[in-house]
Design an enzyme around this catalytic site. Structure first.
Site, mmCIF file in Angstrom:
data_model
loop_
_atom_site.group_PDB
_atom_site.id
_atom_site.type_symbol
_atom_site.label_atom_id
_atom_site.label_comp_id
_atom_site.label_asym_id
_atom_site.label_seq_id
_atom_site.Cartn_x
_atom_site.Cartn_y
_atom_site.Cartn_z
ATOM 1 N N CYS A 113 41.845 69.171 88.977
ATOM 2 C CA CYS A 113 41.064 67.938 88.891
ATOM 3 C C CYS A 113 39.625 68.253 88.439
ATOM 4 O O CYS A 113 39.423 68.713 87.335
ATOM 5 C CB CYS A 113 41.107 67.171 90.216
ATOM 6 N N HIS A 216 46.623 66.586 90.684
ATOM 7 C CA HIS A 216 46.626 67.364 91.931
ATOM 8 C C HIS A 216 48.031 67.885 92.225
ATOM 9 O O HIS A 216 48.795 67.254 92.967
ATOM 10 C CB HIS A 216 46.123 66.500 93.092
ATOM 11 N N GLU A 218 49.016 70.062 94.169
ATOM 12 C CA GLU A 218 49.252 70.391 95.576
ATOM 13 C C GLU A 218 50.006 69.287 96.313
ATOM 14 O O GLU A 218 50.585 69.519 97.383
ATOM 15 C CB GLU A 218 47.935 70.737 96.284
#
Length: 239
Positions: A113, A216, A218
């Site tokens: 990001c 993102h 994750e």
């Protein structure tokens, strides 16, 4: 001998209020858990630019995280600062120092990001300060639905590191940004685009593993997201 490569993870910082009456660091747990699940040993890096080289001596790879702030436009030669721009100078000073140091060592770097935007600036690139004012008919890159869901698709550029890592030409991604990369920098290439043409990823063609994604991974909203962390950690095993 290390069984897990040590991965330095940059932190976000907040002023007093909420958690503490004094300034504090913060980061979502899923950054750490995604790195650990991929086989890395994540460690947090406080913001001290003077210690950047000392940290780099101790880690095998670097993850530059995101946050609700922007890179100072002066750092990429843009004189006028858009009213929406929010700065965290201490954080950016450290992240630029540690990222440039990692690139100089050819240490694997993963930018996420805002970390992708910072990686582009470290490589000599430039940013769009506010997408709605620059890109006609832009998507909602600050997606209204939860970050645990995709906001839009991206097209993965062929013959890039990202394409080799994810093994697909299209991903569904979450989106939480008002800025974007305008130019990727010397020796860098764009590896992903949103349907409105906004840059969603950059990478360096002259480094072993220097990869940035605007979304993102994750959160693992796409099945290919964990592959990004796995490939990064694998690169960190072979320093």
């Amino acid at each position: 001998m290390r069984t897990r490569p040590v991965i330095g993870v940059t932190l976000d910082a907040e002023e007093p209020g909420g958690y503490s009456k004094l300034p504090w660091y913060a980061l979502r747990k899923n950054y750490f858990s995604a790195i650990a699940a991929a086989g890395g040993l994540p460690v947090a890096l406080p913001h001290d630019a003077d210690l950047a080289e000392a940290y780099l001596d101790e880690i095998d790879g670097l993850v530059i995280t995101g946050g609700a702030f922007d890179v100072d436009p002066a750092l990429y030669g843009d004189g006028d600062t858009h009213p929406t721009v929010t700065l965290k100078a201490g954080r950016t000073d450290f992240e630029l120092a540690v990222t440039r140091g990692a690139l100089k060592r050819d240490m694997p770097v993963l930018g996420i990001c805002g970390g992708q935007q910072l990686l582009a600036v470290a490589l000599g690139g430039t940013l769009i300060q506010h997408i709605p004012d620059t890109v006609a008919n832009a998507l909602e890159h600050e997606q209204p639905n939860p970050r645990t869901e995709p906001g839009h698709p991206v097209a993965i550029a062929p013959d890039t590191l990202l394409a080799r890592v994810v093994g697909t030409d299209r991903m569904a991604v979450n989106s939480a940004h008002h800025q974007a990369v305008a130019t990727p920098g010397t020796g860098a290439v764009v590896n992903a685009l949103a349907p409105d043409g906004v840059v969603e990823g950059v990478e360096s063609a002259s480094h072993r593993f220097a990869l940035g994604v605007q979304w993102h991974p994750e959160y693992a909203v796409d099945p290919a997201d964990p592959l990004i962390f796995q490939a990064f950690v694998q690169a960190c095993r072979h320093g």
